[in-house]
Enzyme design. Structure first.
Site, mmCIF file in Angstrom:
data_model
loop_
_atom_site.group_PDB
_atom_site.id
_atom_site.type_symbol
_atom_site.label_atom_id
_atom_site.label_comp_id
_atom_site.label_asym_id
_atom_site.label_seq_id
_atom_site.Cartn_x
_atom_site.Cartn_y
_atom_site.Cartn_z
ATOM 1 N N HIS A 1 0.345 9.347 -10.748
ATOM 2 C CA HIS A 1 1.372 9.083 -9.735
ATOM 3 C C HIS A 1 2.582 8.468 -10.404
ATOM 4 O O HIS A 1 2.469 7.784 -11.424
ATOM 5 C CB HIS A 1 0.846 8.165 -8.624
ATOM 6 C CG HIS A 1 0.187 6.926 -9.144
ATOM 7 N ND1 HIS A 1 -1.100 6.929 -9.661
ATOM 8 C CD2 HIS A 1 0.639 5.651 -9.264
ATOM 9 C CE1 HIS A 1 -1.406 5.705 -10.061
ATOM 10 N NE2 HIS A 1 -0.374 4.916 -9.841
ATOM 11 N N ASP B 1 4.083 2.418 -1.043
ATOM 12 C CA ASP B 1 3.022 1.646 -1.695
ATOM 13 C C ASP B 1 2.523 0.559 -0.740
ATOM 14 O O ASP B 1 3.309 -0.089 -0.049
ATOM 15 C CB ASP B 1 3.547 1.016 -3.000
ATOM 16 C CG ASP B 1 2.413 0.563 -3.897
ATOM 17 O OD1 ASP B 1 2.186 1.203 -4.939
ATOM 18 O OD2 ASP B 1 1.734 -0.422 -3.539
ATOM 19 N N GLN C 1 -2.821 0.634 -14.832
ATOM 20 C CA GLN C 1 -3.231 1.743 -13.964
ATOM 21 C C GLN C 1 -4.509 1.354 -13.229
ATOM 22 O O GLN C 1 -5.503 0.950 -13.844
ATOM 23 C CB GLN C 1 -3.448 3.040 -14.759
ATOM 24 C CG GLN C 1 -3.731 4.229 -13.836
ATOM 25 C CD GLN C 1 -3.825 5.569 -14.556
ATOM 26 O OE1 GLN C 1 -3.733 5.652 -15.785
ATOM 27 N NE2 GLN C 1 -4.007 6.630 -13.785
ATOM 28 N N VAL D 1 -5.343 3.288 -10.111
ATOM 29 C CA VAL D 1 -5.803 4.493 -9.414
ATOM 30 C C VAL D 1 -5.700 5.651 -10.420
ATOM 31 O O VAL D 1 -4.597 5.967 -10.897
ATOM 32 C CB VAL D 1 -4.955 4.788 -8.157
ATOM 33 C CG1 VAL D 1 -5.453 6.057 -7.474
ATOM 34 C CG2 VAL D 1 -4.983 3.606 -7.187
#
Ligand code: 5GP
Length: 116
Positions: A100, A31, A94, A96
Site C-alpha cells: 500500500h 487510514d 510495515q 499490513v
C-alpha cells in the site's frame, strides 16, 4: 489457499472502511489511525505482500498505483503538497503485509527525516 489479508477483506467489503476511490486495480481508504490531517492508503487489489515481492509482471500495476495516487491526492485537494510513503518490512514499520502507498498531507514534515 493463503488467508485473505486485512486489505483484501476491505476490498471485498468483508470489513468496513471509508473507501474514497476505487477502480479496476486499486482502492483508496482513509487510514484508521491518521498520522496527518490527510492520511490515505492506496491499495492494489492484487495482494502483493511487500514492494520487493513485486515482479516485472507488476510493472503496469505499480505505474497505475502512482497515477492513482496522484488522482486521489487531487481529489482530496492536496495535490500541491503531499508525501507518498511505502513501508517495506516490519523493521521500518510495515504492519499490513499487502502492499500500500501512504498519502500524507496537511502538516509540516521534517526535511531531514523521511517519515510520518
Ligand atoms: P503500514 O504500517 O503497514 O505501512 O501501514 C498500515 C496502515 O494501515 C497503518 O497506517 C494503519 O493505521 C492502517 N490500518 C490498519 N488497520 C486498518 C483498518 O482496519 N482500516 C483502515 N482504514 N486502516 C487500517
Amino acid at each position: 489457499m493463503a488467508e485473505e489479508t486485512l486489505f483484501t477483506k476491505i476490498i471485498n467489503r468483508e470489513l468496513p472502511a471509508d473507501i474514497i476511490y476505487e477502480d479496476e486495480h486499486c482502492i483508496a481508504i482513509n487510514d484508521i489511525a491518521p498520522k496527518a490531517p490527510t492520511h490515505l492508503l492506496v491499495i492494489p487489489k492484487k495482494p502483493i505482500p511487500r514492494l520487493v515481492d513485486a515482479t516485472d509482471e507488476d510493472a503496469a500495476l505499480l505505474g497505475h498505483l502512482m497515477l492513482a495516487a496522484s488522482k486521489i491526492a487531487r481529489q482530496a485537494g492536496v495535490e500541491d503538497a503531499f508525501r507518498l510513503i511505502v513501508n517495506n518490512g516490519a523493521e521500518v514499520g510495515q504492519t499490513v503485509f499487502h502492499l500500500h502507498l501512504h498519502i500524507l498531507a496537511g502538516k509540516k514534515f521534517s526535511e531531514s527525516q523521511l517519515g510520518f
